[in-house]
Design a protein around this motif. Structure first.
Motif, mmCIF file in Angstrom:
data_model
loop_
_atom_site.group_PDB
_atom_site.id
_atom_site.type_symbol
_atom_site.label_atom_id
_atom_site.label_comp_id
_atom_site.label_asym_id
_atom_site.label_seq_id
_atom_site.Cartn_x
_atom_site.Cartn_y
_atom_site.Cartn_z
ATOM 1 N N UNK A 175 58.199 62.828 36.457
ATOM 2 C CA UNK A 175 57.178 61.723 37.035
ATOM 3 C C UNK A 175 57.500 59.961 36.962
ATOM 4 N N UNK A 176 58.602 59.772 36.652
ATOM 5 C CA UNK A 176 58.984 58.481 36.426
ATOM 6 C C UNK A 176 59.985 57.823 37.338
ATOM 7 N N UNK A 177 60.061 58.456 38.658
ATOM 8 C CA UNK A 177 61.086 58.047 39.479
ATOM 9 C C UNK A 177 60.911 56.675 39.904
ATOM 10 N N UNK A 178 59.598 56.079 40.309
ATOM 11 C CA UNK A 178 59.564 54.645 40.839
ATOM 12 C C UNK A 178 58.675 53.995 39.834
ATOM 13 N N UNK A 179 58.319 54.308 38.398
ATOM 14 C CA UNK A 179 57.863 53.327 37.548
ATOM 15 C C UNK A 179 58.059 53.991 36.287
ATOM 16 N N UNK A 180 57.801 53.105 35.272
ATOM 17 C CA UNK A 180 57.926 53.213 33.876
ATOM 18 C C UNK A 180 56.749 54.204 33.283
ATOM 19 N N UNK A 181 57.161 55.039 32.567
ATOM 20 C CA UNK A 181 55.997 55.859 31.704
ATOM 21 C C UNK A 181 54.794 54.972 31.414
ATOM 22 N N UNK A 182 53.810 55.417 31.758
ATOM 23 C CA UNK A 182 52.470 54.995 31.556
ATOM 24 C C UNK A 182 52.120 55.232 30.176
ATOM 25 N N UNK A 183 51.882 54.242 29.114
ATOM 26 C CA UNK A 183 51.367 54.616 27.739
ATOM 27 C C UNK A 183 50.226 55.749 28.065
ATOM 28 N N UNK A 184 50.314 56.872 27.119
ATOM 29 C CA UNK A 184 49.050 57.466 27.045
ATOM 30 C C UNK A 184 47.873 57.200 26.045
ATOM 31 N N UNK A 185 48.412 56.591 25.179
ATOM 32 C CA UNK A 185 47.449 55.864 24.006
ATOM 33 C C UNK A 185 47.075 54.449 24.218
ATOM 34 N N UNK A 186 45.962 54.076 24.078
ATOM 35 C CA UNK A 186 45.569 52.758 24.514
ATOM 36 C C UNK A 186 44.700 52.311 23.436
ATOM 37 N N UNK A 187 44.402 51.014 23.410
ATOM 38 C CA UNK A 187 43.371 50.518 22.407
ATOM 39 C C UNK A 187 42.055 51.199 22.391
ATOM 40 N N UNK A 188 41.645 51.641 23.485
ATOM 41 C CA UNK A 188 40.386 52.520 23.176
ATOM 42 C C UNK A 188 40.461 53.696 22.328
ATOM 43 N N UNK A 189 41.533 54.174 22.272
ATOM 44 C CA UNK A 189 41.797 55.501 21.418
ATOM 45 C C UNK A 189 41.751 54.919 20.028
ATOM 46 N N UNK A 190 42.237 53.799 19.578
ATOM 47 C CA UNK A 190 42.147 53.065 18.299
ATOM 48 C C UNK A 190 40.518 52.918 17.806
ATOM 49 N N UNK A 191 39.919 52.408 19.063
ATOM 50 C CA UNK A 191 38.330 52.082 18.577
ATOM 51 C C UNK A 191 37.706 53.320 18.479
ATOM 52 N N UNK A 192 38.074 54.403 19.166
ATOM 53 C CA UNK A 192 37.331 55.718 19.042
ATOM 54 C C UNK A 192 37.540 56.271 17.651
ATOM 55 N N UNK A 193 38.691 55.733 16.990
ATOM 56 C CA UNK A 193 38.907 56.408 15.464
ATOM 57 C C UNK A 193 38.412 55.458 14.697
ATOM 58 N N UNK A 194 37.545 54.416 14.970
ATOM 59 C CA UNK A 194 36.687 53.475 14.237
ATOM 60 C C UNK A 194 37.716 52.219 13.633
ATOM 61 N N UNK A 195 38.785 52.011 14.343
ATOM 62 C CA UNK A 195 39.761 51.082 13.762
ATOM 63 C C UNK A 195 39.265 49.933 14.261
ATOM 64 N N UNK A 196 39.081 48.653 13.648
ATOM 65 C CA UNK A 196 38.630 47.450 14.186
ATOM 66 C C UNK A 196 40.060 46.730 14.846
ATOM 67 N N UNK A 197 39.719 46.141 15.965
ATOM 68 C CA UNK A 197 40.685 45.190 16.769
ATOM 69 C C UNK A 197 41.326 44.215 15.704
ATOM 70 N N UNK A 198 42.533 44.111 15.751
ATOM 71 C CA UNK A 198 43.403 43.153 15.206
ATOM 72 C C UNK A 198 44.818 42.980 15.383
ATOM 73 N N UNK A 199 45.839 42.539 14.750
ATOM 74 C CA UNK A 199 47.142 42.322 14.948
ATOM 75 C C UNK A 199 47.729 43.522 14.912
#
Length: 110
Positions: free
Chosen positions: A50-74
């Motif tokens: 399912x990547x013929x006409x696009x790059x693989x979309x990331x499954x994990x996003x920043x919201x997943x880090x936030x859900x784990x309680x990780x504070x935004x940062x570098x």
């Protein structure tokens, strides 16, 4: 599969890459074209992934880090980059698997 996913991430559109390669191959007289089966194989494989006409979309996003309680940062970008590389390598293909991978990764890093 991981090499094909990496190629798609790099060129974005494998279908266009195959079209250009096919044109290049057919534009070299007096070499006769054999129909470019390599290109068709690659198109079939990318359709399967399912990547013929696009790059693989990331499954994990920043919201997943936030859900784990990780504070935004570098460190967000570094964690997400490592997760995307793992996704391209085939470490996970679905969100549930990705969340498990992320929990292990965060434990290692933090």
């Amino acid at each position: 599969d991981s090499a094909i996913r990496r190629l798609a991430a790099r060129v974005k559109r494998i279908d266009r890459l195959v079209r250009v390669a096919h044109a290049d191959k057919n534009g070299r007289p007096p070499i006769e074209s054999d129909g470019y089966p390599e290109g068709q194989w690659l198109l079939d494989k990318t359709a399967e992934l399912a990547i013929q006409d696009n790059a693989p979309k990331p499954i994990l996003l920043g919201r997943h880090l936030l859900e784990l309680g990780i504070k935004p940062g570098p460190h967000f970008g570094k964690i997400l980059d490592r997760a995307y590389e793992a996704q391209l390598d085939g470490a996970f293909t679905e969100e549930e698997q990705a969340r498990d991978y992320l929990k292990k990764l965060v434990t290692e890093i933090l």
